[in-house]
Design an enzyme around this catalytic site. Structure first.
Site, PDB file in Angstrom:
ATOM      1  N   ASP A  94      17.229  -5.244 -25.693  1.00  0.00           N
ATOM      2  CA  ASP A  94      15.916  -4.938 -25.110  1.00  0.00           C
ATOM      3  C   ASP A  94      14.776  -5.564 -25.933  1.00  0.00           C
ATOM      4  O   ASP A  94      14.977  -5.951 -27.082  1.00  0.00           O
ATOM      5  CB  ASP A  94      15.765  -3.411 -25.077  1.00  0.00           C
ATOM      6  CG  ASP A  94      14.762  -2.939 -24.036  1.00  0.00           C
ATOM      7  OD1 ASP A  94      14.086  -3.798 -23.431  1.00  0.00           O
ATOM      8  OD2 ASP A  94      14.661  -1.722 -23.836  1.00  0.00           O
ATOM      9  N   ASP A 171      21.154  -2.499 -18.172  1.00  0.00           N
ATOM     10  CA  ASP A 171      20.979  -1.085 -18.523  1.00  0.00           C
ATOM     11  C   ASP A 171      20.505  -0.300 -17.288  1.00  0.00           C
ATOM     12  O   ASP A 171      20.279  -0.901 -16.222  1.00  0.00           O
ATOM     13  CB  ASP A 171      19.970  -0.999 -19.677  1.00  0.00           C
ATOM     14  CG  ASP A 171      20.245   0.167 -20.590  1.00  0.00           C
ATOM     15  OD1 ASP A 171      20.862   1.147 -20.130  1.00  0.00           O
ATOM     16  OD2 ASP A 171      19.843   0.116 -21.766  1.00  0.00           O
ATOM     17  N   SER A 203      26.006  -0.572 -17.573  1.00  0.00           N
ATOM     18  CA  SER A 203      25.805   0.756 -18.172  1.00  0.00           C
ATOM     19  C   SER A 203      26.004   1.856 -17.141  1.00  0.00           C
ATOM     20  O   SER A 203      25.870   3.047 -17.436  1.00  0.00           O
ATOM     21  CB  SER A 203      24.399   0.846 -18.768  1.00  0.00           C
ATOM     22  OG  SER A 203      24.214  -0.166 -19.713  1.00  0.00           O
ATOM     23  N   ARG A 228      29.684   0.452 -20.599  1.00  0.00           N
ATOM     24  CA  ARG A 228      29.461   1.578 -21.495  1.00  0.00           C
ATOM     25  C   ARG A 228      29.843   2.868 -20.777  1.00  0.00           C
ATOM     26  O   ARG A 228      29.572   3.013 -19.588  1.00  0.00           O
ATOM     27  CB  ARG A 228      27.987   1.613 -21.901  1.00  0.00           C
ATOM     28  CG  ARG A 228      27.567   0.458 -22.833  1.00  0.00           C
ATOM     29  CD  ARG A 228      27.886   0.792 -24.273  1.00  0.00           C
ATOM     30  NE  ARG A 228      27.324   2.104 -24.589  1.00  0.00           N
ATOM     31  CZ  ARG A 228      26.025   2.314 -24.846  1.00  0.00           C
ATOM     32  NH1 ARG A 228      25.176   1.325 -24.868  1.00  0.00           N
ATOM     33  NH2 ARG A 228      25.590   3.539 -25.116  1.00  0.00           N
ATOM     34  N   ASP A 232      24.767   6.068 -26.916  1.00  0.00           N
ATOM     35  CA  ASP A 232      24.483   4.949 -27.820  1.00  0.00           C
ATOM     36  C   ASP A 232      25.046   5.234 -29.210  1.00  0.00           C
ATOM     37  O   ASP A 232      24.880   6.337 -29.736  1.00  0.00           O
ATOM     38  CB  ASP A 232      22.973   4.780 -27.996  1.00  0.00           C
ATOM     39  CG  ASP A 232      22.310   4.231 -26.756  1.00  0.00           C
ATOM     40  OD1 ASP A 232      22.988   4.078 -25.728  1.00  0.00           O
ATOM     41  OD2 ASP A 232      21.094   3.968 -26.835  1.00  0.00           O
TER      42      ASP A 232
END
Ligand code: GLA
Length: 418
Positions: A94, A171, A203, A228, A232
């Protein structure tokens, strides 16, 4: 009469043609990811865990997310042996972009931190023989507040391809999570349509988990190269063991969906930062190999102690991680604070075993390989691969003592003795 039969036959033909056309339409609209990438878990480096959203190049030029940082990491990857060991991708996470899209609605990089633009940066990374990855978001904004791809998915896929991007992490902040099951596959379709092979990191399952929406892992594995599933990673042992626990608790679901081209992603390697000591770093490396997980380091390769570099470059562990069968391992047994994990490898009677000790004291476990289901009558050759020690020939019914470091691991490569 003949005419009648003819007209019926032609009507059937028309129905058949319609069915074929409908099938083709379905095939196009549910087209799976078709890039041939990630046949073994991708390896590389990524900005996020270490460098976060540090945009302050004025006061912290050495550590801010910028083209300079990315170029320096690419140099280290090549010059310090990571590339030779198999690490390949250099990924910006990011906070790379401008807060606004350009006049044509395209994403653009921050002009101060990326003055040469993303295409030039990708060219540089390619010139070093590496691949270049970028980050976007399925929602209106990225988690860091930069422009998201909602309503721009196709354009953004095309923009990334035109820059020479080789990997995309998409994401899911600021989005309607219930639409991800169709929205992410839409992006898969746009990535395919660019004609450029772009590794797709999703994600999506992590957000569905967090929002208690059932996860269709068949579709996830069809549409994403890696994904994912959980929180995190942070720079701590607790964070690493929390992820390991989630993977153990959910192994019935996670193990069957992993395979060449599609792998679960427990998040970045944090080895070389402050949070893990040597034993803990070996344990993360070993467990990520058992998981058939992507090996995406997030650390400062410019300042890393040799002992951590050696752990990241452990060829024997990397070989297990990269086993071509791409099968994910699972937790088999628990002895107090020690868990025993097992991963089947490519060849008959070829295995990786990890003993993970979550106690602050050294623990010794006594075990026969038959307790792990080992059945080969002629016995096995055993080798510890975190410290590179040959154990030698063992019988499956022999009692073996395994002394596991405190908050650490032992990792064995086992193969039949024939
Ligand atoms: C989310 C992701 C992280 C990272 C940040 C960036 O939290 O899970 O891996 O990409 O966003 O803002």
């Amino acid at each position: 009469m003949w005419l009648d039969i003819f007209s019926i036959a032609s009507a059937i033909d028309k129905v058949n043609m319609l069915a074929v056309a409908l099938l083709m339409l379905c095939a196009v609209s549910t087209q799976a990811l078709d890039n041939g990438l990630g046949r073994t878990p991708p390896m590389g480096w990524m900005t996020w865990e270490r460098f976060r959203c540090n945009t302050d190049c004025k006061n912290d030029p050495y550590n801010c997310v910028s083209e300079k940082l990315v170029m320096q990491m690419a140099d280290r990857m090549v010059e310090d042996g990571y590339k030779d060991a198999g690490y390949q991708y250099i990924n910006i996470d990011d906070c790379w972009s401008n807060k606004q899209r350009d006049a044509q609605g395209r994403l653009q990089s921050d002009p101060v931190r990326f003055p040469s633009g993303i295409k030039a940066l990708a060219d540089y990374v390619h010139s070093r023989g590496l691949k270049f990855g970028i980050y976007g978001d399925y929602g209106t904004k990225t988690c860091g507040g930069y422009p998201g791809s909602l309503n721009h998915l196709e354009l953004d896929a095309q923009t990334f391809a035109s820059w020479g991007v080789d990997s995309l992490k998409l994401d899911g902040c600021y989005s309607n999570v219930s639409t991800m099951k169709t929205g992410y596959p839409e992006m898969t379709k746009y990535l395919n349509a660019t004609g450029r092979p772009i590794l797709f990191s999703c994600s999506w399952p992590d957000y569905e988990r967090a929002f208690h929406i059932p996860i269709n892992y068949t579709s996830v594995a069809d549409n994403c190269n890696i994904w994912r599933n959980y929180n995190d990673i942070q720079d701590s042992w607790d964070s690493v063991t929390g992820i390991i626990k989630y993977y153990g608790d959910n192994q019935k679901t996670l193990v069957p969906v992993a395979g060449p081209g599609h792998f679960n992603d427990p998040d970045m390697l944090i080895i070389g930062n402050k949070g893990l000591n040597v034993n803990q770093s070996n344990a993360q490396m070993a467990m990520w190999a058992i998981f058939a997980a992507p090996l995406l380091m997030s650390n400062d390769l410019r300042n890393i102690q040799p002992v951590y570099r050696d752990i990241l470059l452990n060829k024997e562990v990397i070989r297990i991680n990269q086993d071509p069968a791409g099968k994910m391992g699972k937790k088999m047994l628990e002895f107090g604070s020690v868990e025993v994990w097992l991963r089947p490898l490519q060849y008959y009677e070829e295995w990786a075993i990890v003993f993970l000790n979550q106690d602050t004291k050294i623990q010794t476990v006594t075990l026969k390989l038959s307790q792990l289901g080992f059945s080969y009558m002629m016995g096995y050759e055993l080798r510890e691969i975190l410290t590179h020690k040959e154990v030698g020939h063992v019988d499956r019914h022999q009692e073996l003592n395994f002394t596991v470091p405190a908050l650490g691991a032992l990792m064995y490569y086992a193969y039949d003795s024939s």
